[in-house]
Design an enzyme around this catalytic site. Structure first.
Site, PDB file in Angstrom:
ATOM      1  N   THR A  48       0.832  -1.204   0.000  1.00  0.00           N
ATOM      2  CA  THR A  48       0.000   0.000   0.000  1.00  0.00           C
ATOM      3  C   THR A  48       0.864   1.250   0.000  1.00  0.00           C
ATOM      4  O   THR A  48       0.615   2.196  -0.755  1.00  0.00           O
ATOM      5  CB  THR A  48      -0.915   0.008   1.231  1.00  0.00           C
ATOM      6  OG1 THR A  48      -1.678  -1.186   1.253  1.00  0.00           O
ATOM      7  CG2 THR A  48      -1.841   1.202   1.218  1.00  0.00           C
ATOM      8  N   TYR A 111     -13.367  -3.526  -0.841  1.00  0.00           N
ATOM      9  CA  TYR A 111     -14.587  -3.067  -1.502  1.00  0.00           C
ATOM     10  C   TYR A 111     -15.624  -4.183  -1.635  1.00  0.00           C
ATOM     11  O   TYR A 111     -16.670  -4.112  -1.005  1.00  0.00           O
ATOM     12  CB  TYR A 111     -14.317  -2.411  -2.863  1.00  0.00           C
ATOM     13  CG  TYR A 111     -15.537  -1.689  -3.385  1.00  0.00           C
ATOM     14  CD1 TYR A 111     -15.963  -0.507  -2.788  1.00  0.00           C
ATOM     15  CD2 TYR A 111     -16.291  -2.203  -4.434  1.00  0.00           C
ATOM     16  CE1 TYR A 111     -17.101   0.142  -3.226  1.00  0.00           C
ATOM     17  CE2 TYR A 111     -17.429  -1.559  -4.880  1.00  0.00           C
ATOM     18  CZ  TYR A 111     -17.843  -0.394  -4.274  1.00  0.00           C
ATOM     19  OH  TYR A 111     -18.982   0.241  -4.702  1.00  0.00           O
ATOM     20  N   TYR A 137      -2.305  -9.881   5.181  1.00  0.00           N
ATOM     21  CA  TYR A 137      -2.288  -8.471   5.582  1.00  0.00           C
ATOM     22  C   TYR A 137      -3.700  -8.080   5.983  1.00  0.00           C
ATOM     23  O   TYR A 137      -4.605  -8.027   5.143  1.00  0.00           O
ATOM     24  CB  TYR A 137      -1.773  -7.606   4.428  1.00  0.00           C
ATOM     25  CG  TYR A 137      -1.663  -6.120   4.723  1.00  0.00           C
ATOM     26  CD1 TYR A 137      -1.645  -5.623   6.021  1.00  0.00           C
ATOM     27  CD2 TYR A 137      -1.560  -5.202   3.675  1.00  0.00           C
ATOM     28  CE1 TYR A 137      -1.541  -4.270   6.285  1.00  0.00           C
ATOM     29  CE2 TYR A 137      -1.443  -3.840   3.926  1.00  0.00           C
ATOM     30  CZ  TYR A 137      -1.441  -3.387   5.225  1.00  0.00           C
ATOM     31  OH  TYR A 137      -1.332  -2.039   5.470  1.00  0.00           O
ATOM     32  N   ARG A 142      -8.683   0.092   5.760  1.00  0.00           N
ATOM     33  CA  ARG A 142      -8.626   0.315   4.314  1.00  0.00           C
ATOM     34  C   ARG A 142      -9.533  -0.631   3.526  1.00  0.00           C
ATOM     35  O   ARG A 142     -10.042  -0.261   2.476  1.00  0.00           O
ATOM     36  CB  ARG A 142      -7.180   0.150   3.803  1.00  0.00           C
ATOM     37  CG  ARG A 142      -6.293   1.357   4.071  1.00  0.00           C
ATOM     38  CD  ARG A 142      -4.929   1.177   3.421  1.00  0.00           C
ATOM     39  NE  ARG A 142      -4.076   2.345   3.610  1.00  0.00           N
ATOM     40  CZ  ARG A 142      -3.957   3.355   2.751  1.00  0.00           C
ATOM     41  NH1 ARG A 142      -4.654   3.353   1.643  1.00  0.00           N
ATOM     42  NH2 ARG A 142      -3.142   4.364   3.005  1.00  0.00           N
ATOM     43  N   LYS A 165       0.610  -9.690   8.698  1.00  0.00           N
ATOM     44  CA  LYS A 165       0.852  -8.298   9.059  1.00  0.00           C
ATOM     45  C   LYS A 165      -0.452  -7.797   9.653  1.00  0.00           C
ATOM     46  O   LYS A 165      -1.443  -7.584   8.931  1.00  0.00           O
ATOM     47  CB  LYS A 165       1.260  -7.471   7.829  1.00  0.00           C
ATOM     48  CG  LYS A 165       1.442  -5.987   8.125  1.00  0.00           C
ATOM     49  CD  LYS A 165       1.725  -5.191   6.855  1.00  0.00           C
ATOM     50  CE  LYS A 165       1.844  -3.696   7.167  1.00  0.00           C
ATOM     51  NZ  LYS A 165       2.048  -2.883   5.934  1.00  0.00           N
ATOM     52  N   ILE A 207       6.259  -4.581   9.779  1.00  0.00           N
ATOM     53  CA  ILE A 207       6.361  -4.134   8.388  1.00  0.00           C
ATOM     54  C   ILE A 207       5.927  -2.680   8.419  1.00  0.00           C
ATOM     55  O   ILE A 207       4.757  -2.369   8.620  1.00  0.00           O
ATOM     56  CB  ILE A 207       5.503  -4.984   7.442  1.00  0.00           C
ATOM     57  CG1 ILE A 207       6.043  -6.422   7.407  1.00  0.00           C
ATOM     58  CG2 ILE A 207       5.502  -4.385   6.033  1.00  0.00           C
ATOM     59  CD1 ILE A 207       5.216  -7.387   6.591  1.00  0.00           C
TER      60      ILE A 207
END
Length: 295
Positions: A48, A111, A137, A142, A165, A207
């Site tokens: 990202t 989404y 992740y 997000r 992560k 990370i």
């Protein structure tokens, strides 16, 4: 016990851009060298922070290839290969494997999101496609979807799913996940403000976005903890708080790109729809850079 990709500080490296928004590979090489010279333990490319969502397929693959060839085995290279389209994520994972990445980072679908069952099937399909180790992740701020503890347990049983992560900010959930999954799932903090707390429950490090600006400090904080110097690591976590807050005072990587440019790394602009931070954010970032004598 599954293979641990790295211990310590992995950087989610920014992708420098030229003035015309093309990728500046010369500067990307300089950013990678700076990280390795300051002890960073792994390079995460096309995450990202690296603006992977605005890359073409060719750019995404070329960025991974560049990182692998430039790093030349000095540290592990972890390729961002996630998507909200399972078939596309499988394709990217195969490309990353063919190029020679050491592992892949797979974000939860965004989404369209999917259910917990859908997460299991999505990540299983990716993990089945190659033997390239998968780091999950989890970043619901997000993506709008959170990997639940029981889902982590099921995913951790897959031999190719080796780590996560974790960036949901819920330390109580992280404690439960660590207790259930044990050595079947290494945990890295995806929240720069929670690195030491994550290591205190068995996490392997971070990370990090902030490591782009302060690579040595982030690496040293992790190293201190693993050397048994938890109090000193905690003190460093507190010391880094001003910079961490600045790096997330606006949408990532907008503050980071601005900060890199201010310290002379010439990372260029973000690609639209990301833009420069607003004036208040710039003032906060400048104050943080001055606080640490970086400008």
């Amino acid at each position: 016990m599954k293979k641990v990709i790295f211990n310590g500080s992995g950087v989610a490296v920014a992708t420098p851009m030229n003035g015309d928004f093309s990728i500046n590979y010369t500067k990307l090489g300089e950013l990678i060298d700076r990280q390795i010279e300051h002890g960073t333990d792994a390079i995460v490319i096309c995450g990202t922070t690296g603006e992977s969502t605005t890359m073409t397929d060719d750019e995404h693959v070329q960025c991974i290839r560049f990182a692998v060839e430039y790093v030349k085995g000095r540290v592990p290279v972890i390729a961002g290969a996630g998507s909200n389209d399972t078939a596309y994520a499988v394709w990217l994972s195969k490309e990353a494997k063919a190029i020679g990445a050491d592992a892949q980072l797979q974000v939860t679908p965004y989404y369209n999101k999917t259910s917990q069952l859908g997460l299991v099937r999505h990540f299983t399909a990716i993990a089945d496609a190659t033997d390239l180790p998968v780091i999950l992740y989890n970043v619901p701020s997000r993506t709008g979807v959170d990997i639940k503890t029981e889902t982590y347990l099921e995913l951790s049983r897959h031999p190719n799913i080796v780590a996560t992560k974790e960036a949901n900010g819920d330390m109580s959930a992280a404690v439960r996940t660590a207790g259930l999954c044990g050595d079947n799932l290494a945990m890295y903090s995806g929240e720069d403000m929670l690195v030491v707390p994550m290591m205190s429950i068995g996490g392997r490090g971070v990370i990090s976005t902030t490591a782009n600006i302060m690579p040595k400090e982030m690496r040293d904080m992790c190293a201190l903890y693993f050397e048994g110097k938890a109090a000193k690591a905690g003190a460093m976590q507190r010391k880094l708080a001003v910079m961490i807050d600045a790096m997330f005072c606006d949408v990532n990587p907008m503050p980071l790109k601005y900060a890199l440019n201010r310290i002379g790394m010439n990372a260029g602009p973000c690609r639209m729809p990301l833009v420069e931070p607003g004036d208040n954010a710039k003032a906060q970032i400048d104050a943080a850079l001055k606080h640490y004598n970086l400008i």
